[in-house]
Design an enzyme around this catalytic site. Structure first.
Site, short mmCIF file in Angstrom:
data_model
loop_
_atom_site.label_atom_id
_atom_site.label_comp_id
_atom_site.label_asym_id
_atom_site.label_seq_id
_atom_site.Cartn_x
_atom_site.Cartn_y
_atom_site.Cartn_z
N GLU A 111 73.03 44.35 -63.30
CA GLU A 111 71.60 43.81 -63.47
C GLU A 111 70.83 44.24 -64.92
O GLU A 111 71.03 45.09 -65.42
CB GLU A 111 70.91 45.05 -62.30
CG GLU A 111 69.32 44.60 -62.25
CD GLU A 111 69.04 45.58 -61.26
OE1 GLU A 111 67.81 45.22 -60.96
OE2 GLU A 111 69.47 46.75 -61.06
N LYS A 167 66.52 37.69 -57.62
CA LYS A 167 66.04 38.67 -56.71
C LYS A 167 64.90 38.48 -55.76
O LYS A 167 63.86 38.09 -56.12
CB LYS A 167 65.81 40.14 -57.32
CG LYS A 167 65.96 41.39 -56.27
CD LYS A 167 66.09 42.47 -57.19
CE LYS A 167 66.05 43.79 -56.23
NZ LYS A 167 66.19 44.85 -57.15
N CYS A 223 71.19 44.93 -56.83
CA CYS A 223 70.63 46.26 -56.82
C CYS A 223 70.19 46.73 -55.44
O CYS A 223 71.23 46.57 -54.51
CB CYS A 223 69.90 46.73 -57.77
SG CYS A 223 69.68 48.60 -57.95
#
Length: 524
Positions: free
Chosen positions: A280, A342, A392
């Protein structure tokens, strides 16, 4: 011995019980990775249940029962997420005298869910005239599961270390493809209820029957672990997972930006592979700030070698819109780079809740207000595999991943065959966040029947096989590349098809059954 210990616990005064619940809650830490003592999860919860089950003159009031549940959950969560102090103090610049109360406030707020469970249980016990057995085996497991479900979505949710995660390597793991992590929480609570009843003194025959029932649940889970819910799909692909080990306090330092760009450029181009993946935000700047030839050179490498390159960075869409994203370069995406944004953002880290701008300013967190994408996004084609990324924190929300897979299959196409999580856990140093996050990934693998690639900046970078075992892993806090192969899987597990609806249905039926049996017993 266990029975004697639990009986002694159930005879404690309120003050002693409160202290005992703090100790029992803290004991939960050892049930999760890296310790893996999963029986402690059942034992410690049974200690709490045994206090809630008191049926004598010394029974605790509703307020006291809520306090015991709160203390248990507070100690559990304060220790389990204590690594947040590293982010707040070492990298966020927050003084320790302010960081510790902030952590305590978070754990105290999350502990309210257990307090609500206690209040609801006490109310239903009186209203529905529930016997200790009905309370322990039906009402309490159902209410406890509801509490953990609520913690997973209220105010965007924080389901870190809910009790089901302790069972990635226990016999209960066999139920994960059917009921998911929340179902394991329910089964854990049922076993805790059985143990609490045995400790309360139900007679030898009843105790033997209850212990036999608990053993049957564990045996059923072990039997389910032998089933394969998905099948191999296509040919295995070779992967190179890049762990740059860039220190967090250096990552966004302007003096070291070029060094990070050069590091990942060299690691990507070091050798071709079917899939080359970075962590990430491997590039510590927005896409609009990169040198003009940086991304085209990576794309040229992908086209020339037949490699697929997945790159983590912040993508700038103009104005004040930017996303925490991964870009994918491959021959299958030659016309347009693959992109995944995300969608489940981290409060305070990636978006600022209303009224808390002062906190983020105090923490000095860069890129604190991302745009959120929709849940359903396409997979990336890599050879004859389909790779579905998540970034994440999204790894905590198994039902969202299941919904994406189910939607892909329902649309008439092929659901993703490999999961990919890209993360940056450098915010938390060499802490328990690393093994705990890896355990969460293992649960996602168990739920979906698909392998997962974990790619992180500092660890744990790993390949998780479809059965949940670690096939390959890099040592944390090292700069290295993990070269391995992974076999994609196709097919849908029951959990992917149903999500949490199955376990929530069980919870509802448990409460209805408790109501029916309790009222019937009251009339008789």
């Amino acid at each position: 011995m266990t029975e004697a210990v639990l009986r002694r616990w159930s005879a404690l005064s309120f003050r002693s019980s409160l202290l005992s619940m703090l100790a029992a809650g803290g004991l939960n830490l050892l049930s999760f990775a890296p310790y893996g003592c999963w029986p402690l999860q059942i034992l410690s919860l049974s200690m709490l249940f045994s206090l809630w089950l008191r049926d004598d003159a010394a029974r605790f009031s509703r307020r006291q029962a809520a306090g015991l549940g709160w203390a248990y959950s507070f100690a559990w969560l304060a220790l389990a997420v204590g690594w947040l102090l590293v982010a707040m103090t070492r990298y966020g610049g927050m003084p320790l005298w302010l960081a510790v109360p902030a952590l305590a406030m978070l754990a105290a707020a999350l502990g309210l869910y257990a307090a609500l469970v206690a209040l609801a249980a006490a109310y239903l016990r009186q209203r529905w005239r529930l016997s200790p057995a009905l309370l322990a085996l039906l009402a309490l497991p159902a209410l406890w599961t509801l509490g953990e479900w609520l913690r997973g979505w209220v105010l965007t949710g924080f389901p870190w270390t809910i009790s089901g995660y302790a069972h990635t390597a226990s016999p209960l793991a066999g139920f994960a493809p059917v009921l998911g992590v929340l179902g394991l929480s329910w089964l854990n609570a049922v076993l805790a209820g059985l143990l609490a009843l045995v400790a309360g003194g139900v007679g030898r025959k009843a105790a033997a029957a209850m212990l036999l029932a608990g053993g049957a649940v564990l045996a059923a889970g072990a039997g389910l672990r032998t089933l394969e819910w998905t099948a191999p799909h296509g040919q295995p692909i070779g992967v190179r997972l890049l762990q740059g080990n860039v220190e967090q306090d250096m990552k966004f330092n302007p003096e070291h930006l070029n060094e990070s760009l050069r590091l990942y450029h060299e690691m990507i181009l070091a050798a071709p592979a079917d899939l080359v993946a970075t962590p990430e935000t491997a590039l510590p700047m927005l896409s609009s700030q990169l040198p003009p030839d940086y991304l085209p050179r990576l794309n040229a490498f992908a086209q020339d070698t037949g490699s697929a390159v997945v790159l983590g960075l912040g993508v700038h869409d103009g104005g004040k819109r930017y996303s925490n994203s991964v870009l994918g370069f491959a021959r299958a995406h030659a016309a347009q780079a693959y992109r995944y944004d995300k969608h489940h953002l981290v409060p305070f880290g990636e978006f600022v809740p209303t009224g808390f701008r002062w906190f983020v300013d105090l923490m000095r967190i860069p890129l604190g207000d991302f745009s959120s994408a929709g849940l359903l996004q396409p997979s990336m084609q890599v050879r004859d595999q389909l790779v579905l990324p998540d970034i994440c924190y999204e790894n905590l929300f198994g039902e969202e991943i299941a919904r994406q897979l189910a939607a892909q299959a329902a649309g008439g196409g092929q659901a993703a065959t490999i999961l990919l999580n890209v993360s940056n856990l450098a915010w938390y140093g060499d802490s328990l966040a690393i093994p705990q996050h890896l355990q969460i990934s293992q649960m996602r693998v168990l739920e979906t029947g698909r392998p997962m690639l974990n790619v992180t900046n500092t660890g744990a970078t790993a390949v998780i096989a479809a059965g949940g075992s670690i096939a390959a892993q890099l040592p944390p806090l090292t700069r290295a590349t993990l070269a391995s192969t992974v076999q994609g899987r196709s097919g849908l597990t029951p959990y992917v098809r149903w999500g949490n609806s199955a376990v929530l249905g069980i919870v509802l039926l448990s409460l209805l059954l408790a109501y029916s049996l309790g009222r019937r017993a009251g009339r008789e």
